[in-house]
Write a protein that holds these residues in place. Sequence first.
Motif, PDB file in Angstrom:
ATOM      1  N   ARG A  36      17.338   4.362   7.149  1.00  0.00           N
ATOM      2  CA  ARG A  36      17.353   3.226   8.398  1.00  0.00           C
ATOM      3  C   ARG A  36      16.616   3.999   9.658  1.00  0.00           C
ATOM      4  O   ARG A  36      16.064   2.764  10.426  1.00  0.00           O
ATOM      5  CB  ARG A  36      18.722   2.874   8.681  1.00  0.00           C
ATOM      6  N   HIS A  37      16.859   5.058  10.043  1.00  0.00           N
ATOM      7  CA  HIS A  37      16.059   5.605  11.449  1.00  0.00           C
ATOM      8  C   HIS A  37      15.476   6.751  11.075  1.00  0.00           C
ATOM      9  O   HIS A  37      15.709   7.700   9.984  1.00  0.00           O
ATOM     10  CB  HIS A  37      17.304   5.549  12.454  1.00  0.00           C
ATOM     11  N   PHE A  38      14.551   7.145  12.225  1.00  0.00           N
ATOM     12  CA  PHE A  38      13.913   8.424  11.861  1.00  0.00           C
ATOM     13  C   PHE A  38      14.876   9.511  12.134  1.00  0.00           C
ATOM     14  O   PHE A  38      15.707   9.644  12.833  1.00  0.00           O
ATOM     15  CB  PHE A  38      13.075   8.634  13.175  1.00  0.00           C
ATOM     16  N   GLU A  39      14.514  10.563  11.313  1.00  0.00           N
ATOM     17  CA  GLU A  39      15.229  11.878  11.135  1.00  0.00           C
ATOM     18  C   GLU A  39      14.564  13.152  11.500  1.00  0.00           C
ATOM     19  O   GLU A  39      13.271  13.152  11.221  1.00  0.00           O
ATOM     20  CB  GLU A  39      15.467  12.052   9.442  1.00  0.00           C
ATOM     21  N   THR A  40      15.193  13.775  12.382  1.00  0.00           N
ATOM     22  CA  THR A  40      14.615  14.904  13.119  1.00  0.00           C
ATOM     23  C   THR A  40      14.169  16.184  11.922  1.00  0.00           C
ATOM     24  O   THR A  40      15.098  15.854  11.043  1.00  0.00           O
ATOM     25  CB  THR A  40      15.303  15.282  14.108  1.00  0.00           C
TER      26      THR A  40
END
Length: 59
Positions: A36-40
């Motif tokens: 769902r969201h950007f992962e570092t």
Amino acid sequence: MTQVVLGENEGIESALRRFKRQVSKAGILADVKSHRHFETPQEKRKRKAVMARRKRRFR
């Protein structure tokens, strides 16, 4: 792809329960939530390490 075949006298509630159990075992919802969201890069390494540990434990 997860699917559930209804038995002859099986109610929809029990089939839904079986479906939910199969989805949770397959890890489908966890996979959707993770995308769902950007992962570092650090989070990605940590997640992969956890997954590798789980795979080793179940063998």
